[in-house]
Write a protein that holds these residues in place. Sequence first.
Motif, PDB file in Angstrom:
ATOM      1  N   UNK A   1     -21.231 -16.866  24.488  1.00 42.72           N
ATOM      2  CA  UNK A   1     -20.842 -17.705  23.349  1.00 42.72           C
ATOM      3  C   UNK A   1     -21.314 -17.121  22.011  1.00 42.72           C
ATOM      4  N   UNK A   2     -20.818 -15.933  21.723  1.00 42.70           N
ATOM      5  CA  UNK A   2     -21.171 -15.220  20.500  1.00 42.70           C
ATOM      6  C   UNK A   2     -19.862 -14.866  19.800  1.00 42.70           C
ATOM      7  N   UNK A   3     -19.701 -15.327  18.568  1.00 39.28           N
ATOM      8  CA  UNK A   3     -18.438 -15.232  17.859  1.00 39.28           C
ATOM      9  C   UNK A   3     -17.759 -13.879  17.895  1.00 39.28           C
TER      10      UNK A   3
ATOM     11  N   UNK B   1      -6.353 -14.847  12.017  1.00 36.38           N
ATOM     12  CA  UNK B   1      -5.726 -15.309  10.785  1.00 36.38           C
ATOM     13  C   UNK B   1      -6.614 -14.924   9.617  1.00 36.38           C
ATOM     14  N   UNK B   2      -5.987 -14.539   8.524  1.00 35.88           N
ATOM     15  CA  UNK B   2      -6.744 -14.235   7.310  1.00 35.88           C
ATOM     16  C   UNK B   2      -6.795 -15.453   6.401  1.00 35.88           C
ATOM     17  N   UNK B   3      -7.874 -15.549   5.649  1.00 32.76           N
ATOM     18  CA  UNK B   3      -8.146 -16.724   4.826  1.00 32.76           C
ATOM     19  C   UNK B   3      -7.495 -16.696   3.457  1.00 32.76           C
ATOM     20  N   UNK B   4      -7.062 -15.523   3.022  1.00 31.32           N
ATOM     21  CA  UNK B   4      -6.493 -15.408   1.678  1.00 31.32           C
ATOM     22  C   UNK B   4      -5.165 -14.661   1.729  1.00 31.32           C
TER      23      UNK B   4
ATOM     24  N   UNK C   1     -10.840 -22.496   2.320  1.00 32.99           N
ATOM     25  CA  UNK C   1     -11.192 -23.740   3.019  1.00 32.99           C
ATOM     26  C   UNK C   1      -9.951 -24.452   3.530  1.00 32.99           C
ATOM     27  N   UNK C   2      -8.890 -24.448   2.752  1.00 35.19           N
ATOM     28  CA  UNK C   2      -7.643 -25.091   3.169  1.00 35.19           C
ATOM     29  C   UNK C   2      -7.097 -24.447   4.439  1.00 35.19           C
ATOM     30  N   UNK C   3      -7.125 -23.133   4.499  1.00 35.42           N
ATOM     31  CA  UNK C   3      -6.622 -22.457   5.703  1.00 35.42           C
ATOM     32  C   UNK C   3      -7.495 -22.740   6.914  1.00 35.42           C
ATOM     33  N   UNK C   4      -8.817 -22.678   6.741  1.00 32.70           N
ATOM     34  CA  UNK C   4      -9.696 -23.026   7.864  1.00 32.70           C
ATOM     35  C   UNK C   4      -9.414 -24.446   8.337  1.00 32.70           C
ATOM     36  N   UNK C   5      -9.350 -25.372   7.403  1.00 30.31           N
ATOM     37  CA  UNK C   5      -9.129 -26.777   7.760  1.00 30.31           C
ATOM     38  C   UNK C   5      -7.765 -26.987   8.409  1.00 30.31           C
ATOM     39  N   UNK C   6      -6.744 -26.281   7.929  1.00 30.98           N
ATOM     40  CA  UNK C   6      -5.403 -26.402   8.511  1.00 30.98           C
ATOM     41  C   UNK C   6      -5.401 -25.906   9.953  1.00 30.98           C
ATOM     42  N   UNK C   7      -6.015 -24.773  10.190  1.00 30.38           N
ATOM     43  CA  UNK C   7      -6.096 -24.257  11.555  1.00 30.38           C
ATOM     44  C   UNK C   7      -6.889 -25.188  12.455  1.00 30.38           C
ATOM     45  N   UNK C   8      -8.017 -25.693  11.950  1.00 29.83           N
ATOM     46  CA  UNK C   8      -8.812 -26.628  12.754  1.00 29.83           C
ATOM     47  C   UNK C   8      -8.026 -27.896  13.069  1.00 29.83           C
ATOM     48  N   UNK C   9      -7.265 -28.396  12.108  1.00 35.93           N
ATOM     49  CA  UNK C   9      -6.448 -29.588  12.346  1.00 35.93           C
ATOM     50  C   UNK C   9      -5.370 -29.305  13.401  1.00 35.93           C
ATOM     51  N   UNK C  10      -4.769 -28.129  13.339  1.00 38.68           N
ATOM     52  CA  UNK C  10      -3.757 -27.764  14.333  1.00 38.68           C
ATOM     53  C   UNK C  10      -4.363 -27.640  15.723  1.00 38.68           C
TER      54      UNK C  10
ATOM     55  N   UNK D   1     -11.595 -14.677   7.400  1.00 36.19           N
ATOM     56  CA  UNK D   1     -10.561 -15.359   8.174  1.00 36.19           C
ATOM     57  C   UNK D   1     -11.136 -16.123   9.336  1.00 36.19           C
ATOM     58  N   UNK D   2     -10.332 -16.216  10.385  1.00 31.85           N
ATOM     59  CA  UNK D   2     -10.766 -16.925  11.575  1.00 31.85           C
ATOM     60  C   UNK D   2     -10.070 -16.381  12.810  1.00 31.85           C
ATOM     61  N   UNK D   3     -10.819 -16.233  13.871  1.00 27.79           N
ATOM     62  CA  UNK D   3     -10.273 -15.857  15.167  1.00 27.79           C
ATOM     63  C   UNK D   3     -10.090 -17.131  15.981  1.00 27.79           C
ATOM     64  N   UNK D   4      -8.932 -17.257  16.601  1.00 38.54           N
ATOM     65  CA  UNK D   4      -8.633 -18.394  17.468  1.00 38.54           C
ATOM     66  C   UNK D   4      -8.482 -17.866  18.882  1.00 38.54           C
ATOM     67  N   UNK D   5      -9.134 -18.525  19.812  1.00 37.49           N
ATOM     68  CA  UNK D   5      -8.996 -18.203  21.216  1.00 37.49           C
ATOM     69  C   UNK D   5      -8.533 -19.478  21.896  1.00 37.49           C
TER      70      UNK D   5
END
Length: 182
Positions: A11-13, A27-30, A47-56, A152-156
């Motif tokens: 459990x290491x990012x 996904x990239x943040x900007x 922040x909007x992109x992070x929050x949008x991905x988290x909401x999805x 950005x953010x990695x989604x698994x």
Amino acid sequence: MWTEQWGDQRPVGYLLRSGQHEHWIRFHSLPDSRGIAKSDADMQELLSRHRTLLASLSKGVEFVWVLTVAWSDTPRAVQRTKKLRRAFPTADHWTSVPDSEGESWTHVYVARVRIDSPSVDALLRLVAADGAGDVILTADDLEWLYHPYYAGGDVILRDRVQRDLLANDYAEWLPQGGAGHL
């Protein structure tokens, strides 16, 4: 439950994408894959992109697990940085995992918080400022993992079809040049 869902994946990012490459998307943040927020407008977009991905990902889930870390050269847990403790104070030590050589340790702290908590935004801001690494957010069922990093953010996702749908929904946020593309 972690082992049931993710096997021997630590459990290491930063390790998630290599251990779960077939389930991973970045996904990239900007816009234009710019890496660092240089203005308030950039930070709001990030922040909007992070929050949008988290909401999805969360689809109405009220609470998420947030994993934060500290590092040391011993298996004995050490405190997280002062900035991290201040930005995200509610966390308990969960586990400590060695690197592949056993020379350093990642101490994982976990907290369950409301997904709309201001502490999540504080944590995302700290990550964007490169003040925290290896953060993971996930739902109770661990069906998805979200690893924000400074650009950005990695989604698994356990389900590759869902991964592909998410990538299609936010295709303009995929990195330019192929990295993170399916």
